[in-house]
Design an enzyme around this catalytic site. Sequence first.
Site, PDB file in Angstrom:
ATOM      1  N   GLU A  25     -21.272  16.072  56.420  1.00 25.50           N
ATOM      2  CA  GLU A  25     -21.721  17.270  57.146  1.00 25.50           C
ATOM      3  C   GLU A  25     -23.102  17.088  57.772  1.00 25.50           C
ATOM      4  O   GLU A  25     -23.770  18.071  58.084  1.00 25.50           O
ATOM      5  CB  GLU A  25     -21.723  18.472  56.197  1.00 25.50           C
ATOM      6  CG  GLU A  25     -20.353  18.824  55.664  1.00 25.50           C
ATOM      7  CD  GLU A  25     -20.387  19.976  54.689  1.00 25.50           C
ATOM      8  OE1 GLU A  25     -20.428  21.129  55.143  1.00 25.50           O
ATOM      9  OE2 GLU A  25     -20.385  19.734  53.470  1.00 25.50           O
ATOM     10  N   SER A 153     -17.195  22.269  55.023  1.00 28.34           N
ATOM     11  CA  SER A 153     -16.941  22.353  56.472  1.00 28.34           C
ATOM     12  C   SER A 153     -15.495  22.042  56.849  1.00 28.34           C
ATOM     13  O   SER A 153     -15.224  21.625  57.962  1.00 28.34           O
ATOM     14  CB  SER A 153     -17.885  21.425  57.248  1.00 28.34           C
ATOM     15  OG  SER A 153     -19.221  21.865  57.126  1.00 28.34           O
ATOM     16  N   TYR A 219     -17.456  25.168  64.101  1.00 28.70           N
ATOM     17  CA  TYR A 219     -18.680  24.688  64.748  1.00 28.70           C
ATOM     18  C   TYR A 219     -18.592  24.454  66.253  1.00 28.70           C
ATOM     19  O   TYR A 219     -19.606  24.398  66.928  1.00 28.70           O
ATOM     20  CB  TYR A 219     -19.133  23.386  64.079  1.00 28.70           C
ATOM     21  CG  TYR A 219     -19.374  23.558  62.604  1.00 28.70           C
ATOM     22  CD1 TYR A 219     -20.406  24.369  62.133  1.00 28.70           C
ATOM     23  CD2 TYR A 219     -18.554  22.943  61.667  1.00 28.70           C
ATOM     24  CE1 TYR A 219     -20.625  24.556  60.790  1.00 28.70           C
ATOM     25  CE2 TYR A 219     -18.768  23.120  60.307  1.00 28.70           C
ATOM     26  CZ  TYR A 219     -19.803  23.924  59.883  1.00 28.70           C
ATOM     27  OH  TYR A 219     -20.005  24.107  58.557  1.00 28.70           O
ATOM     28  N   ARG A 258     -22.273  31.939  50.025  1.00 28.43           N
ATOM     29  CA  ARG A 258     -21.221  32.536  50.859  1.00 28.43           C
ATOM     30  C   ARG A 258     -19.873  32.197  50.242  1.00 28.43           C
ATOM     31  O   ARG A 258     -19.597  31.037  49.927  1.00 28.43           O
ATOM     32  CB  ARG A 258     -21.290  31.973  52.280  1.00 28.43           C
ATOM     33  CG  ARG A 258     -20.563  32.811  53.328  1.00 28.43           C
ATOM     34  CD  ARG A 258     -20.322  32.042  54.602  1.00 28.43           C
ATOM     35  NE  ARG A 258     -19.200  31.136  54.444  1.00 28.43           N
ATOM     36  CZ  ARG A 258     -19.217  29.839  54.772  1.00 28.43           C
ATOM     37  NH1 ARG A 258     -20.306  29.291  55.260  1.00 28.43           N
ATOM     38  NH2 ARG A 258     -18.146  29.092  54.595  1.00 28.43           N
ATOM     39  N   ASP A 260     -15.590  32.363  50.430  1.00 26.42           N
ATOM     40  CA  ASP A 260     -14.460  32.432  51.354  1.00 26.42           C
ATOM     41  C   ASP A 260     -13.250  32.965  50.594  1.00 26.42           C
ATOM     42  O   ASP A 260     -12.914  32.467  49.513  1.00 26.42           O
ATOM     43  CB  ASP A 260     -14.159  31.048  51.928  1.00 26.42           C
ATOM     44  CG  ASP A 260     -15.330  30.503  52.743  1.00 26.42           C
ATOM     45  OD1 ASP A 260     -16.072  31.318  53.325  1.00 26.42           O
ATOM     46  OD2 ASP A 260     -15.503  29.270  52.788  1.00 26.42           O
ATOM     47  N   GLU A 273     -13.429  29.443  47.701  1.00 26.09           N
ATOM     48  CA  GLU A 273     -14.569  28.637  47.282  1.00 26.09           C
ATOM     49  C   GLU A 273     -15.866  29.396  47.518  1.00 26.09           C
ATOM     50  O   GLU A 273     -15.889  30.422  48.184  1.00 26.09           O
ATOM     51  CB  GLU A 273     -14.599  27.300  48.026  1.00 26.09           C
ATOM     52  CG  GLU A 273     -14.797  27.429  49.522  1.00 26.09           C
ATOM     53  CD  GLU A 273     -14.879  26.062  50.202  1.00 26.09           C
ATOM     54  OE1 GLU A 273     -15.835  25.329  49.933  1.00 26.09           O
ATOM     55  OE2 GLU A 273     -13.977  25.751  51.015  1.00 26.09           O
ATOM     56  N   ASN A 275     -19.914  28.533  48.775  1.00 23.04           N
ATOM     57  CA  ASN A 275     -20.865  27.580  49.344  1.00 23.04           C
ATOM     58  C   ASN A 275     -22.271  27.993  48.948  1.00 23.04           C
ATOM     59  O   ASN A 275     -22.670  29.139  49.189  1.00 23.04           O
ATOM     60  CB  ASN A 275     -20.759  27.565  50.876  1.00 23.04           C
ATOM     61  CG  ASN A 275     -19.394  27.116  51.343  1.00 23.04           C
ATOM     62  OD1 ASN A 275     -19.118  25.939  51.427  1.00 23.04           O
ATOM     63  ND2 ASN A 275     -18.508  28.070  51.616  1.00 23.04           N
ATOM     64  N   GLY A 279     -23.911  27.190  56.243  1.00 26.72           N
ATOM     65  CA  GLY A 279     -24.426  26.790  57.542  1.00 26.72           C
ATOM     66  C   GLY A 279     -25.395  27.807  58.129  1.00 26.72           C
ATOM     67  O   GLY A 279     -25.292  28.999  57.875  1.00 26.72           O
TER      68      GLY A 279
END
Length: 313
Positions: A25, A153, A219, A258, A260, A273, A275, A279
């Site tokens: 990443e 990612s 992205y 964060r 998901d 998951e 994070n 990002g």
Amino acid sequence: MSLHSTLDPKAFGRVAVLFGGKSAEREVSLKSGNAVLSALQAGGVDAFGIDVGDDFLARLNSEKIDRAFIVLHGRGGEDGSMQGLLECAGIPYTGSGILASALAMDKLRTKQVWHSLGLPTPRHAVLTSQADCEVAAAELGFPLIVKPAHEGSSIGMAKVESVEALIAAWQDAARYDSQVLVEQWIAGPEYTIAVLRGEVLPPIGLGTPHTFYDYDAKYLADDTQYRIPCGLSAEKEAELKALTARACEAVGTQGWARADVMQDASGQFWLLEVNTVPGMTDHSLVPMAARAAGLDFQQLVLAILADSVEARG
């Protein structure tokens, strides 16, 4: 805890923004790191950047660093190793500690913790051989999604609908990680929910014409849809936020994170998951959620940095 930092920017001292690194990443981290660095400097913080490479230990010893803002995504920055190094060096840092960072980076063990607490997460299996693929297909059915256990990612991920495709996806994912996870495909909307300084921010509903919210959708694409408000009823949104808080608490995240989450046709939420270093690019979701909560990008990075003072200062 207030989302806004009330500290004088000079109170942070000299801040090293750590970005780049060697993980898969890296490119995303470079963009995130430069955005964070610019915002901190514009906010009056004495900040400078370090692209973490082979000379990092020498830089750590030679530079005056009062605290570190970690914007390293993936291995080497998000997995507890950088956090441990900074703790040994006595340098306060942003985000989660060693254990939560290592745990959240490992999708399999995160799921095992959630399972143990009765939190909903899709059924899964671990793939280490072709035989594992055949067993997983028989036990879980199709469609399935294949993931390297320690990448972010959406790198190395694939949706599959046959044993042959599963074997091929496992072999591809194994290039990134010796441990490959396969889990049931949840058909329905995806949500991402940021947590900042103990407060759950407004959830974001995600929409993409891609098969799933992959690297390109995250992205590069301009056709990804972000819904704030997320489109849920007030009751379901409250349920989603409460589930996110429990999921992050189970992992032990600090500062910011964060999660998901998927929702199936019956309305049930499923945790995917967490994070711990999300990002921070122009396509990123935490800044979007922060804006919905009344914080601009500069206020967001100052709030994240302020938490490093209160958590470990």
